[in-house]
Write an enzyme that holds these catalytic residues in place. Structure first.
Site, short mmCIF file in Angstrom:
data_model
loop_
_atom_site.label_atom_id
_atom_site.label_comp_id
_atom_site.label_asym_id
_atom_site.label_seq_id
_atom_site.Cartn_x
_atom_site.Cartn_y
_atom_site.Cartn_z
N ASP A 166 0.83 -1.20 0.00
CA ASP A 166 0.00 0.00 0.00
C ASP A 166 0.88 1.26 0.00
O ASP A 166 1.88 1.34 0.72
CB ASP A 166 -0.89 -0.03 1.25
CG ASP A 166 -1.90 1.08 1.30
OD1 ASP A 166 -2.74 1.15 0.38
OD2 ASP A 166 -1.86 1.89 2.25
N GLU B 52 1.47 -0.69 -5.08
CA GLU B 52 0.45 0.32 -5.34
C GLU B 52 1.18 1.66 -5.30
O GLU B 52 1.45 2.21 -4.24
CB GLU B 52 -0.66 0.30 -4.28
CG GLU B 52 -1.77 1.28 -4.62
CD GLU B 52 -2.34 2.04 -3.42
OE1 GLU B 52 -3.48 2.51 -3.52
OE2 GLU B 52 -1.65 2.18 -2.41
#
Length: 570
Positions: free
Chosen positions: A218, A289
């Site tokens: 993330d 990401e």
């Protein structure tokens, strides 16, 4: 006919499973609820493993399931080494992994390294210890008597800095602040601190030791901040973005720029992680990401000694225009080929409007910040027709494909949700100016009728399901050979049979502007993004098509209806 540039770097991970995998994202809160409390859980996932096996995916990726106050749906982690009680136990996790293994499915989990929850033991200790303490060095605390230490804005709206003194009540904390690029309850780690780095090395070893096959990272571009934390050009309006074209018109934002993103130091971290994972199993996936532009910059994250893959957000954000889509494919594949990495393709995830709804708007007007009942509504039928075509086209490309739970059912966004039901922190922090991401996170329908359309047995759901949700249930679509679910199953099976994920792209030229076609091995993949049927001088046998209608038989000319796609075998 033109081919993309050949791979410039030959790597030693050519046989890695993730190079051509179809990976299915599970948002645990909304997948399946085994105990009726309104939240999905790990046992619910295990109970639906037959659906995933029948779909034919190679792996599942789970969004966070760790203990958390759930300020940001689990992306505020309070304990990186356990399972939240509402999701189950470590034993439930192990059982889920075993069930996936039994049907040939690998497991990927979310890794949230940019920030923790403010309820993490480290942050609680930092507040208690006070200014100048070793405990505070694990986060980004700064002293500033004249207001926030810089002008950085949170991606959820407002300042990226919160005062410490109101939290502790101590006079010595006056004029001290801590950084959070997201919600105030998500303080950013200080990645210069050796204990932070070691904690995440242990995280990797711990979960890999429980059979995890990969990690989705993330905010992979945000861990390291520019030295001195200089001011940002966007200030507190960062959440709005500044993406405009040469004429000043707004375009979908595809990159996070500024002193808090894409700093050179992130690459040292990922080289370190690659070494940690290689010592466990060399084929463990790391996928970034990272909202980074241009593609050549993104390719730095997927060099052999760093990440395995990165999400292709340029592709996800591409409007329904054939020339634009081709440019994105070419630039993505060329940049990745330069470092010997495969390219990924993705159309939906837990942070964006579902593509079955997004494509129901005119090209260039696709919504980016959620949709409410008072907003312009999409053409649902057109959106689903285009979404099916877009998925079939993407599955024909070489590389890895990421699916978001429910897209195989053709699920649309919940576009009429009562604002009172919204839980995304972006909704409140932006002063209710952006609807947020709740519309794509609604609990899945598993049955045509009954409590919560089969999500559980009680009817409780953490977000409301829209009317008519049961019509999308697998139990309904199983009876229809032309359903969205049937198309996904056929396409994934044919993709594997014809090894399209390991192939290449050779474009066919001299086609109408709205049509794209390429050859991948012995298969021709075609999409018509126009509003008129296209008659093409192509020959072959139809393997899969995105529209309802008869299939099979040898064709000497192909009529591709508007907003559809198909595969032809030579």
């Amino acid at each position: 006919m033109t081919s993309l540039a050949p791979i410039a770097v030959v790597r030693n991970d050519q046989e890695a499973w993730w190079r051509d995998a179809v990976i299915y994202q599970i948002y645990p809160r909304s997948f399946a609820d085994s105990d009726g409390d309104g939240l999905g859980d790990l046992r619910g996932i295990t109970s639906r493993m037959d659906h995933l096996a029948a779909l034919g995916v190679d792996a599942i990726w789970l969004s966070p399931f760790y203990p958390s106050p759930q300020v940001d749906a689990g992306y505020d982690v309070a304990d990186y080494f356990d399972v939240a009680p509402e999701y189950g136990t470590l034993a439930d996790f192990d059982a889920m992994v075993a069930a996936a293994r039994a049907v040939g499915i690998r497991v990927v989990i979310d890794l949230v390294p940019n920030h923790s929850s403010d309820q993490h033991a480290w942050f609680r200790a930092a507040l208690q210890a006070g200014p100048g303490s070793p405990e505070r060095e694990r986060y980004l605390f700064r002293h500033s008597p004249d207001g926030p230490p810089n002008n950085w804005g949170s991606l959820f709206g407002g300042s990226a800095w919160t005062r410490v003194q109101p939290l502790t009540g101590r006079a010595e904390d006056r004029d001290w602040w801590y950084l959070h690029l997201f919600a105030a309850e998500q303080p950013d780690f200080n990645w210069e601190h050796p204990e932070v780095r070691e904690m995440f090395r242990e995280f990797l070893r711990f979960w890999a030791g429980r059979g995890v096959d990969g990690f989705r990272v993330d905010v992979a571009h945000g861990l390291v901040k520019a030295p001195g934390l200089p001011d940002d050009a966007l200030g507190e309006d960062r959440w709005r973005g500044i993406a405009v074209d040469e004429d000043g018109a707004a375009i979908p934002k595809t990159a996070d720029n500024g002193p808090m993103f894409d700093q050179p130091g992130v690459h040292e971290i990922y080289r370190d992680w690659r070494g940690v994972l290689n010592a466990v199993r060399p084929d463990i996936l790391l996928v970034a990401e990272a909202w980074v532009d241009p593609p050549e910059q993104m390719a730095k994250y997927v060099r052999q000694d760093e990440m395995s893959q990165a999400f292709n957000f340029d592709y996800l954000k591409s409007p329904w225009r054939a020339p634009h889509l081709r440019r994105v494919i070419d630039s993505s594949m060329d940049a990745n080929a330069a470092v010997g990495a495969p390219t990924t393709w993705v159309l939906s995830n837990h942070d964006v409007v579902r593509h079955a709804t997004r494509f129901g708007y005119a090209p260039g007007t696709e919504p980016d910040d959620g949709i409410g009942a008072g907003d312009p509504q999409p053409d649902a039928a057109l959106g689903l027709r285009r979404a099916r075509a877009a998925t079939l086209f993407a599955l024909g490309l070489p590389g890895s494909m990421y699916l978001f739970q429910g897209e195989e059912l053709g699920l649309p966004e919940h576009t009429t949700m009562d604002d009172a039901a919204r839980q995304d922190p972006a909704w409140l922090r932006t002063g209710k100016q952006t609807r947020g991401r709740d519309g794509c996170r609604v609990p899945l329908p598993w049955a045509a009728a009954g409590p919560a359309c089969g999500f559980n047995s009680t009817g409780r759901t953490w977000l409301p399901q829209p009317e008519g949700w049961g019509a999308y249930a697998p139990a309904v679509q199983e009876k229809d050979l032309h359903s969205t679910l049937a198309m996904y199953r056929r396409a994934i099976a044919a993709r594997r049979e014809w090894r399209l994920g390991r192939g290449g792209v050779a474009w066919l030229e001299d086609l109408p502007e709205s049509v794209l076609a390429f050859r991948n091995g012995e298969v021709t993949v075609v999409i018509n993004m126009g509003d008129e049927d296209a008659v093409l001088p192509l020959t072959g046998t139809v393997l899969v098509q995105s529209w309802n209608g008869s299939m099979g038989g040898r064709l000497d000319a192909v009529t591709v209806p508007a907003n559809t796609a198909l595969w032809l075998a030579a």
